[in-house]
Design a protein around this motif. Structure first.
Motif, PDB file in Angstrom:
ATOM      1  N   ASP A 185       1.619   4.129  -2.999  1.00 26.77           N
ATOM      2  CA  ASP A 185       1.201   5.476  -2.610  1.00 26.77           C
ATOM      3  C   ASP A 185      -0.324   5.587  -2.575  1.00 26.77           C
ATOM      4  OD1 ASP A 185       1.706   8.051  -1.747  1.00 26.77           O
ATOM      5  OD2 ASP A 185       1.729   8.899  -3.756  1.00 26.77           O
ATOM      6  N   LEU A 186      -0.936   4.573  -1.979  1.00 25.86           N
ATOM      7  CA  LEU A 186      -2.394   4.554  -1.872  1.00 25.86           C
ATOM      8  C   LEU A 186      -2.831   5.126  -0.538  1.00 25.86           C
ATOM      9  CD1 LEU A 186      -3.053   0.926  -3.204  1.00 25.86           C
ATOM     10  CD2 LEU A 186      -3.335   3.068  -4.457  1.00 25.86           C
ATOM     11  N   ASN A 187      -3.882   5.889  -0.565  1.00 23.23           N
ATOM     12  CA  ASN A 187      -4.444   6.436   0.667  1.00 23.23           C
ATOM     13  C   ASN A 187      -5.505   5.463   1.181  1.00 23.23           C
ATOM     14  OD1 ASN A 187      -5.166   8.096   2.779  1.00 23.23           O
ATOM     15  ND2 ASN A 187      -6.507   9.381   1.526  1.00 23.23           N
ATOM     16  N   VAL A 188      -5.038   4.432   1.872  1.00 26.02           N
ATOM     17  CA  VAL A 188      -5.933   3.361   2.308  1.00 26.02           C
ATOM     18  C   VAL A 188      -5.841   3.190   3.820  1.00 26.02           C
ATOM     19  CG1 VAL A 188      -6.414   0.890   2.189  1.00 26.02           C
ATOM     20  CG2 VAL A 188      -5.757   2.128   0.124  1.00 26.02           C
ATOM     21  N   ASN A 189      -6.997   3.178   4.470  1.00 26.31           N
ATOM     22  CA  ASN A 189      -7.077   2.830   5.878  1.00 26.31           C
ATOM     23  C   ASN A 189      -7.248   1.313   5.945  1.00 26.31           C
ATOM     24  OD1 ASN A 189      -8.163   2.119   8.446  1.00 26.31           O
ATOM     25  ND2 ASN A 189      -8.903   4.200   8.752  1.00 26.31           N
ATOM     26  N   ASN A 229     -12.569   5.452  12.890  1.00 24.82           N
ATOM     27  CA  ASN A 229     -11.527   4.421  12.897  1.00 24.82           C
ATOM     28  C   ASN A 229     -11.596   3.551  14.148  1.00 24.82           C
ATOM     29  OD1 ASN A 229      -9.214   3.261  11.488  1.00 24.82           O
ATOM     30  ND2 ASN A 229      -7.998   4.012  13.204  1.00 24.82           N
ATOM     31  N   VAL A 268       0.840  -1.208   0.000  1.00 26.31           N
ATOM     32  CA  VAL A 268       0.000   0.000   0.000  1.00 26.31           C
ATOM     33  C   VAL A 268       0.875   1.258   0.000  1.00 26.31           C
ATOM     34  CG1 VAL A 268      -1.623   1.354   1.399  1.00 26.31           C
ATOM     35  CG2 VAL A 268      -1.996  -1.103   1.085  1.00 26.31           C
ATOM     36  N   ARG A 269       1.919   1.240   0.820  1.00 32.12           N
ATOM     37  CA  ARG A 269       2.807   2.411   0.884  1.00 32.12           C
ATOM     38  C   ARG A 269       3.538   2.625  -0.439  1.00 32.12           C
ATOM     39  NH1 ARG A 269       3.995   0.385   6.056  1.00 32.12           N
ATOM     40  NH2 ARG A 269       5.889  -0.608   5.257  1.00 32.12           N
TER      41      ARG A 269
END
Length: 213
Positions: A63-67, A188, A59-60
């Protein structure tokens, strides 16, 4: 992410994200799927949390904006009968009705919990979902109580009873987290608490399975 936030997510990355991927890959290349599965399972066994670190790293790098808490919770509802490994790990094989009912109730609870990310911002819908969750929790506990008579030996009964107590504890924490959410608006924390409930549901299934099958 703190260790407390990471804990339930870390334990669910393998069954919720990776095992369905293995199943899909197996349809294309059985040998590659088995090799990959074996390597990742061994890594997870030797280094608990490896699967979480692997997915978080991907994910990093992308460069994904994922919770990840939210993502794993959503994906829990997408596990289908076709994802055999992911489903069967927490499925009882005994044919007696209470065992089959526990299969249905455990899946049902996890599916309802998986809807939280989509519904949490719609107060009216979310309040109805909370009622569904409370009802699903009660029904699951009722079936666990019914299964108690099938469990041989004192040790087995005590093990299931302990899992049930832990499940109740996390159910109460979930309720407290919801109250805090309506005051402070931190989704969250709700996702994490729901994931803890999913993990405890899985633990009940694994314990019953180990003591009765």
């Amino acid at each position: 992410m703190t260790m407390g936030e990471r804990e339930p997510t870390s334990s669910l990355v393998l069954p919720v994200i990776l095992r369905p991927i293995f199943t899909q890959l197996e349809r294309r290349d059985v040998g590659a799927a088995q090799s990959l599965r074996s390597a990742i399972l061994k890594s997870e066994q030797n280094n608990p949390g490896f699967c979480y670190d692997l997915v978080a790293s991907i994910v990093r790098r992308a460069d994904l904006n994922v919770n990840l808490n939210e993502a794993v919770l959503r994906l829990q509802g997408n596990i289908t009968e076709a994802d055999r490994d992911a489903v069967n790990e927490y499925r009882l094989t005994r044919t007696e009705e209470p065992f089959q009912e526990l299969n249905r109730k455990s899946v049902g609870l996890k599916v309802i919990l998986s809807r939280i990310p989509d519904e949490i911002n719609d107060r009216k819908t979310f309040l109805e979902t909370i009622k569904e969750i409370a009802s699903a929790i009660k029904k699951l506990l009722d079936v666990v109580n019914e299964i108690g008579s099938f469990i041989p030996g004192v040790t087995g009964k005590q093990a299931v009873e302990q899992r049930k107590k832990e499940f109740v504890k996390y159910s109460k924490k979930f309720s407290t987290t919801l109250k805090e959410y309506f005051k402070e608006g931190q989704p969250n924390a709700v996702f994490i608490s729901a994931l803890f409930l999913i993990r405890q549901t899985n633990q009940i299934m694994l314990t019953v399975k180990s003591k009765c099958e």
